[in-house]
Enzyme design. Structure first.
Site, PDB file in Angstrom:
ATOM      1  N   GLY A  69      40.484  25.400   2.747  1.00  0.00           N
ATOM      2  CA  GLY A  69      39.906  24.339   3.563  1.00  0.00           C
ATOM      3  C   GLY A  69      38.460  24.112   3.174  1.00  0.00           C
TER       4      GLY A  69
ATOM      5  N   SER B 249      38.948  26.894  -2.465  1.00  0.00           N
ATOM      6  CA  SER B 249      40.017  26.596  -3.437  1.00  0.00           C
ATOM      7  C   SER B 249      40.442  25.130  -3.324  1.00  0.00           C
ATOM      8  CB  SER B 249      41.197  27.554  -3.295  1.00  0.00           C
ATOM      9  OG  SER B 249      41.651  27.721  -1.995  1.00  0.00           O
TER      10      SER B 249
END
Length: 178
Positions: A12, A86
């Site tokens: 996130g 990520s």
């Protein structure tokens, strides 16, 4: 492979609550008898990925390193919880494909306005002022997962509600005791 190992991959935006949720879920899993390690994105970047930039290529290298360590832990019976932005879907899918243990992607979903409001370090303001290049959500994209196993809405849910969603999913998969 030892029993019980799996990867909880929290993804996130910066400020979405990945580390907060990881640090809340970990003791719950420990209390259920699991070995647990948290791979926090900031800590991994400082200790395993020092010197990498925030270019797409270097971000991919960083995420691959996190996944490698998480997989090693998982193969040895540990619940590896990753808490890293990520941002790119393809690299997360690559990590999933290479995982030798169950890979549970948890989308820590919070609107950009919420993450900016939570930003105690002022990173979003610096990014908007052009002081931080390649900042996810401002000058670099964040690609939400297409089919995460769990979605938590940290702008709308309490920490306890988000953690309960994760634990319930793990119970349903037989990865933790009730």
């Amino acid at each position: 492979m030892k029993d019980g190992g799996f990867i909880l991959w929290f993804t996130g935006l910066s400020g979405a609550g990945k580390s907060t949720l990881a640090n809340h879920v970990a003791p719950i899993l420990l209390a259920r008898g699991l070995a647990v390690e948290i791979l926090d994105g900031d800590e991994v970047r400082e200790n395993l990925s020092k010197g990498l930039t925030f270019s797409k290529e270097d971000r991919d290298v960083n995420v691959r390193r996190i996944a490698f360590v998480a997989n090693l832990l998982g193969r040895n019976g540990v619940c590896a919880i990753t808490a890293a932005i990520s941002p790119y879907r393809a690299i997360r899918e690559e990590c999933r494909a290479k995982s030798q243990v169950p890979f549970i992607e948890v989308f820590v979903d919070a609107p950009l306005a919420v993450t900016e409001a939570r930003d105690v370090k002022g990173l979003y303001a610096k990014a908007r002022a052009g002081q931080i290049p390649h900042f996810t959500g401002v000058t670099d994209p964040y690609e939400p997962p297409n089919a995460p196993e769990v979605v938590v809405k940290t702008g709308d849910e309490t920490l306890e509600q988000s953690a309960a969603k994760v634990i319930e999913y793990l119970k349903g998969r037989g990865l933790v005791r009730a």
